[in-house]
Design a protein around this motif. Sequence first.
Motif, PDB file in Angstrom:
ATOM      1  N   THR A   1      -3.947   7.534  -2.558  1.00 43.57           N
ATOM      2  CA  THR A   1      -5.145   7.615  -3.017  1.00 43.57           C
ATOM      3  C   THR A   1      -6.344   7.717  -1.979  1.00 43.57           C
ATOM      4  N   LEU A   2      -6.241   7.109  -0.853  1.00 39.45           N
ATOM      5  CA  LEU A   2      -7.183   7.518   0.064  1.00 39.45           C
ATOM      6  C   LEU A   2      -7.114   8.844   0.679  1.00 39.45           C
ATOM      7  N   GLN A   3      -5.918   9.225   0.856  1.00 40.99           N
ATOM      8  CA  GLN A   3      -5.825  10.652   1.309  1.00 40.99           C
ATOM      9  C   GLN A   3      -6.238  11.824   0.430  1.00 40.99           C
ATOM     10  N   ARG A   4      -6.220  11.576  -0.834  1.00 41.44           N
ATOM     11  CA  ARG A   4      -6.769  12.361  -1.841  1.00 41.44           C
ATOM     12  C   ARG A   4      -8.438  12.095  -1.963  1.00 41.44           C
ATOM     13  N   ASP A   5      -8.956  11.265  -1.541  1.00 41.08           N
ATOM     14  CA  ASP A   5     -10.414  10.787  -1.830  1.00 41.08           C
ATOM     15  C   ASP A   5     -11.103  11.466  -0.654  1.00 41.08           C
ATOM     16  N   GLU A   6     -12.441  11.962  -1.165  1.00 42.29           N
ATOM     17  CA  GLU A   6     -13.426  12.423  -0.238  1.00 42.29           C
ATOM     18  C   GLU A   6     -14.476  11.525   0.029  1.00 42.29           C
ATOM     19  N   ARG A   7     -14.840  11.355   1.356  1.00 42.60           N
ATOM     20  CA  ARG A   7     -15.679   9.974   1.765  1.00 42.60           C
ATOM     21  C   ARG A   7     -17.157  10.871   1.339  1.00 42.60           C
ATOM     22  N   LEU A   8     -17.880   9.920   0.690  1.00 40.77           N
ATOM     23  CA  LEU A   8     -19.167  10.642   0.174  1.00 40.77           C
ATOM     24  C   LEU A   8     -20.144  10.552   1.401  1.00 40.77           C
ATOM     25  N   GLN A   9     -21.192  11.141   1.163  1.00 38.07           N
ATOM     26  CA  GLN A   9     -22.372  11.389   2.023  1.00 38.07           C
ATOM     27  C   GLN A   9     -22.615   9.976   2.242  1.00 38.07           C
ATOM     28  N   GLY A  10     -22.870   9.761   3.713  1.00 38.42           N
ATOM     29  CA  GLY A  10     -23.472   8.670   4.244  1.00 38.42           C
ATOM     30  C   GLY A  10     -22.447   7.224   4.386  1.00 38.42           C
ATOM     31  N   GLU A  11     -21.391   7.589   3.612  1.00 33.63           N
ATOM     32  CA  GLU A  11     -20.363   6.454   3.369  1.00 33.63           C
ATOM     33  C   GLU A  11     -19.377   6.282   4.732  1.00 33.63           C
ATOM     34  N   THR A  12     -19.271   4.855   5.077  1.00 37.90           N
ATOM     35  CA  THR A  12     -18.701   4.603   6.224  1.00 37.90           C
ATOM     36  C   THR A  12     -17.178   4.185   5.661  1.00 37.90           C
ATOM     37  N   LEU A  13     -16.423   4.202   6.789  1.00 38.61           N
ATOM     38  CA  LEU A  13     -15.128   4.070   6.489  1.00 38.61           C
ATOM     39  C   LEU A  13     -14.662   2.759   5.633  1.00 38.61           C
ATOM     40  N   ASP A  14     -15.387   1.753   6.034  1.00 36.09           N
ATOM     41  CA  ASP A  14     -15.089   0.566   5.306  1.00 36.09           C
ATOM     42  C   ASP A  14     -15.374   0.569   3.893  1.00 36.09           C
ATOM     43  N   LYS A  15     -16.477   1.077   3.690  1.00 36.25           N
ATOM     44  CA  LYS A  15     -17.109   1.235   2.151  1.00 36.25           C
ATOM     45  C   LYS A  15     -15.941   2.168   1.504  1.00 36.25           C
ATOM     46  N   GLN A  16     -15.398   3.136   2.058  1.00 35.71           N
ATOM     47  CA  GLN A  16     -14.632   4.163   1.415  1.00 35.71           C
ATOM     48  C   GLN A  16     -13.411   3.495   1.182  1.00 35.71           C
ATOM     49  N   ILE A  17     -12.426   2.788   2.173  1.00 30.82           N
ATOM     50  CA  ILE A  17     -11.314   1.982   1.794  1.00 30.82           C
ATOM     51  C   ILE A  17     -11.740   0.878   0.620  1.00 30.82           C
ATOM     52  N   GLY A  18     -13.025   0.093   1.042  1.00 31.43           N
ATOM     53  CA  GLY A  18     -13.272  -0.672  -0.100  1.00 31.43           C
ATOM     54  C   GLY A  18     -13.351  -0.044  -1.481  1.00 31.43           C
ATOM     55  N   ARG A  19     -13.878   1.077  -1.662  1.00 30.09           N
ATOM     56  CA  ARG A  19     -14.009   1.939  -2.903  1.00 30.09           C
ATOM     57  C   ARG A  19     -12.692   2.085  -3.538  1.00 30.09           C
ATOM     58  N   VAL A  20     -12.001   2.611  -2.665  1.00 23.89           N
ATOM     59  CA  VAL A  20     -10.300   3.110  -2.878  1.00 23.89           C
ATOM     60  C   VAL A  20      -9.776   1.766  -3.449  1.00 23.89           C
ATOM     61  N   LEU A  21     -10.027   0.801  -2.741  1.00 21.14           N
ATOM     62  CA  LEU A  21      -9.129  -0.511  -3.014  1.00 21.14           C
ATOM     63  C   LEU A  21      -9.430  -0.967  -4.511  1.00 21.14           C
ATOM     64  N   GLY A  22     -11.019  -0.712  -4.855  1.00 24.45           N
ATOM     65  CA  GLY A  22     -11.470  -1.395  -6.121  1.00 24.45           C
ATOM     66  C   GLY A  22     -10.939  -0.427  -6.969  1.00 24.45           C
ATOM     67  N   GLU A  23     -10.603   0.744  -6.797  1.00 20.04           N
ATOM     68  CA  GLU A  23      -9.829   1.394  -8.071  1.00 20.04           C
ATOM     69  C   GLU A  23      -8.446   1.244  -8.243  1.00 20.04           C
ATOM     70  N   VAL A  24      -7.722   1.018  -6.968  1.00 24.43           N
ATOM     71  CA  VAL A  24      -6.375   0.878  -7.180  1.00 24.43           C
ATOM     72  C   VAL A  24      -5.676  -0.569  -7.371  1.00 24.43           C
ATOM     73  N   ALA A  25      -6.564  -1.431  -6.556  1.00 25.91           N
ATOM     74  CA  ALA A  25      -6.118  -2.760  -6.497  1.00 25.91           C
ATOM     75  C   ALA A  25      -5.925  -3.643  -7.846  1.00 25.91           C
ATOM     76  N   PRO A  26      -6.828  -3.507  -9.050  1.00 28.07           N
ATOM     77  CA  PRO A  26      -6.734  -3.902 -10.107  1.00 28.07           C
ATOM     78  C   PRO A  26      -5.250  -3.522 -10.819  1.00 28.07           C
ATOM     79  N   SER A  27      -4.964  -2.195 -10.501  1.00 23.41           N
ATOM     80  CA  SER A  27      -3.531  -1.767 -11.054  1.00 23.41           C
ATOM     81  C   SER A  27      -2.191  -2.477 -10.303  1.00 23.41           C
TER      82      SER A  27
END
Length: 1286
Positions: free
Chosen positions: A718-744
Amino acid sequence: MGSLQGSPGQGGLGLLVLLFFLLLSPVRVFSQVCVWYGECGVASEDKRYNCAYDGPPIALPEDGYDLMQELCPGFFFGNVSTCCDVQQLQTLKNSLQLPLQFLSRCPSCFYNLINLFCELTCSPKQSDFLNVTSTIPYYDPVLKENKSSITELQYFIGERFASAMYNACKDVEAPSSNVKALGLLCGKDAKDCNATNWIEYMFSKDNGQTPFSIIPIFTDAAVHGMTPMNNATKGCNESTDDSTGPCSCQDCSIVCGPKPQPPPLPAPWLLFGLDAVYVIMWISYMGFLLVFFALVFGFWCYRRRNFVSEYTPIDSNAAFPASTRPDHGKVTCGEKLGERFENGLKMTFTSWGAFCVRNPRPVILFSVVFIAMCCSGFVYVRATTNPVELWSAPSSQARREKEYFDTHFGPFFRTEQLIIQAPNSHPETYSPYPSGADVPFGPPLTKEILHQVLDLQNAIVNITASVDNETVTLKDICVAPLAPYNDNCTILSVLNYFQNSHSVLDHSAGDEFFVFADYHTHFLYCVRAPASLNDTSFLHDPCLGTFGGPVFPWLVLGGYDGDNYNNATALIITFPVNNYYNDSRKLTKALAWEKEFINLVKNYNNSNLSISFSTERSIEDEINRESRGDVVTVLISYIVMFVYISIALGHIQSCRRLLVDSKISLGIAGILIVLSSVACSIGIFSYFGVPVTLIVIEVIPFLVLAIGVDNIFIIVQTLQRDERLQGETLDKQIGRVLGEVAPSMLLSSFSEAVAFFLGTLSAMPAVRTFSLFAGAAVLIDFLLQVTCFVSLLGLDIRRQERNRLDILCCVQSSQEVSGAQRSQSSLFLFFKNLYAPYLLRDWMRPIVVAVFVGILSFSAAVVHNVQIGLDQALSMPDDSYVMDYFSQIKYLHAGPPVYFVLEEGHNYTSLEGQNMVCGGTGCNNNSLVQQIFNAAEISSYTRIGYASSSWIDDYFDWVKPQSSCCRVYNTTGQFCNASVTDPSCTRCRPLTPEGKQRPQGEDFMRFLPMFLSDNPNLKCGKGGHAAYSSAVNLINNHSAVGATYFMTYHTVLKESSDFIDAMKQARVLADNITEAMGSREKGYRVFPYSVFYVFYEQYLTIVHDAVFNLCISLGSIFLVTALLLGFEVWAAVVVSVTIAMIIINMFGVMWLWGISLNAVSLVNLVMSCGIAVEFCSHVTRAFTVSTKGSRVERAQEALAHMGSSVFSGITLTKFGGIVVLAFSKSQIFKVFYFRMYLAMVLLGAAHGLVFLPVLLSYIGPSVNKAKTRAAQERSRGTERERLLYF
């Protein structure tokens, strides 16, 4: 006048002549003339001839009155004039001791028999039916006169009397040996015995007991002036006097009535001549197809009529354009609550993921400390391989009964057994002397082979082992029932008929022309009378084993037909060894000796013998060896999975960046986290003393690897398919990805953990232990993945962005890359662009449903045909010597011993209490012994092979005053053995009507300890020490009887179904006995015990356990799924239905592949629930959070995004590892691991990635409007808004 006067004188003379003849005639007809009186001349050893005498009967001296009253009371009248003296009466008494011990349990039988011998010995009318045919001269040195010794005579016996006597005795049982008593007294097997050959054998000089030949002549008519002895007889259903009753049902079939018949087998449930379940499922499937395709066609027509595009999905939105937004309408409270719950989870995991990436070192350090603390529990780890602890719950009925038996009678002995054949030997024929039909002897019963087998047996007896510098021999550990008087070990071997002696085996009697008797003669007698102390042939050798007990032929011979033991094709030798559950040192000695036993027999070299063997430790040893042997296979399996995971996690953009973009180190870290979770689970429960089992070690890593690797692939891909948003740091990107998949991930892991923890409610220890360890391992794995793995992922991404090499992270690559690049794997693109659109086409979806429902219908139709049990051979390696033993079990003719235990509390001292238990005369027709006897009559149904041994019946025979068994010293009152010759030894009980009754009250308890300490001997074969010393538990300082048992044998049990049925039938029988005795209300009962019950009891409830565990798992998965999907109840129903289909299809595969239902397969079925959750929950959750316009679009999106991760994370990972298991040497690995794992992965993948998306496209839950609006708000004014409904 004169003539008148003379006439009366002539008439008086005629009257006198007539009177003379009338008086003379009765004297001739009713004259009392003897043919013998007294003894003279020695016939052989202690046997003497009778003296010829043709005078009238002689008055018996008064010192013989007691003997006459005891033996022949019919002659005790007047001055007691008979044709026998006191010495002849004493000889008669001695001769009748053996028949008395076996036949007196049926009074009418013994009454007729003693009538036969009393008439022969003492009748004052001997000359009517006895005809002396041969005598020899004898000089009496005491009276100094010449006499004649009778060497042969004829005994004219009425055919009616002979038949009546035989009919009264033919059913009498010998309780200690489980055979008919006539088999011990007739010279041949009971089934071949009849009235004439029985009497002929008793009177034959060849039987070793009769001093001279008595030739019986059977006739009901007078022959040659001889009137046959045809006294009145008593039938076995008649009483002999007012104080005794008729014979018991066990000893008299006409008292019982017709032989019990097994109930008819239940009629199979058929419809149209076929299995009803098959027909019902076929009709149901056809009905489903009809309705389903009618609905599909109806929707298709409806769509055409409303001019809807053919590509519009057939669902609740079918009448609307695909682009119509489905979020119009009022948002319900449930949708709001679901959206808030979903959003809360998402925000929580987003924040947590960012925290872990920002602070990797503390998080990783904390994780390592946590793992170390949990793993420190390995100090207390305790592995159990005890099958009893694995398969039988401490509170189970079989376990409690085993504990009761072990406590009161000692643990069941350990069994070391050999099955020996003679492949190079040929059958031989024995011709009996002086006449008789030829008798064939099987190949292993030649003298040469028997000598070689005895050499092997002696080598085993002489085995020594060493334990802590202490020498251990067989005598140190063997079962010796007569110890300390006789310390010979119990060896159940045909060679014990020959006292385990080469010289006895070679013993023969004959002259230079003929062999009168040899080992053939002795063998043929001993198989009929194994408890005999004299084979009654010219050899006079004992049959009784050297250990003091009988050796039953069905225990030591195999491969014969019917009861023709001489046709045996195999010899069976069994060494019972004491078991020591609570004495580890003594148990260690037994184990050490068994190890040397295995080494000896394995290496024993004799080409004439084919030896199959097994010991008590063999199965456990071979399982351990199998586990060690399969370590390499399992390791290769895991290595294959590890290599795949390490390679597949990375997404290589170019060959130049191979070492940068690969994620080998991250993959290894992920695998270590998975294995650490298993180690933590084991460590935690080891703290609390929960033992580890082989199932935990072998199965749980596989399970947690499947779940953990799937989650790893989901996060990384999921992280590999995700595109980091403008101005988004790595920790926020991984946090956002984890927010999407961790509930599953939480959904799958938590539902699996809850399902496993609820599995601990199972009564089966193996399932309970597995569930406990698996639940903890899954939870810990999830926690480590959302903490430690997320931190490691952040570090790995940073390494990748800095162009540092994988593994060698200190080395930087020269190939530059600008920023983080979004990448999509070829598998993802395949799922998104090809597979998902093709699967969800309108024409494909009905086919998928039809195929999967068809497979479900087939599986449901065959579920009831899945076999229950576990073939022991499956647990052995292919090259195990035990496999050879299992293949030779077919030669056994007796199954495992079974003990019917009567618990403490029964009153044996009262007549009523005795009648409830015993099987002799006066006993109840539904007594304990009688019901077991009835069950043995229909052994094919009850699985009870023989009537039980009965200590109480043998005790009653032993204590009878007519017997010489029970005697005491008149001075001390101590027991006096029958072999002791001492005038101070007197009968235990007086020879009065009261004394002949059964002992009751204090008398019963006074003599019982004597019976249990008495060793069998020539004068009394009923001593109970060898047979019953462990069967009766004396309590309160020998003043009362506690628990007792009555032993018999099951029939030969080969398949698991045989063992299960045998236990079931034995319990039914025991319950019937308990009910008949009315003892349940008094607080005690009868229960059966056999050593295999604790292992097979699980199968009595395995179906219930399977249904319970699987329903608990499904129920918990439904509840957790409904909760964590944001209260999407319908989605939880769809997931549960799909998982249920997978489970039912697993049963179908089990039937097709011959996999039985047992604890191992049940664990796998419970595990398959967890694997199925992984296949189903991720796709379902992706479907519920999708905001696409229709169900088909949502299913397509869910399948594209989650399907590739599930496929690569579970299916491919597991498939590679499973295939390796096919090369295992272990049958259990091939059957229960390779086959079942392969089935669960393929079925899970098929249902999760094929059927479930189609099912969701038809009946998936509607889109949550609250979630849709929330997504619109989050995407408003961004590029994502335009793509939201793409």
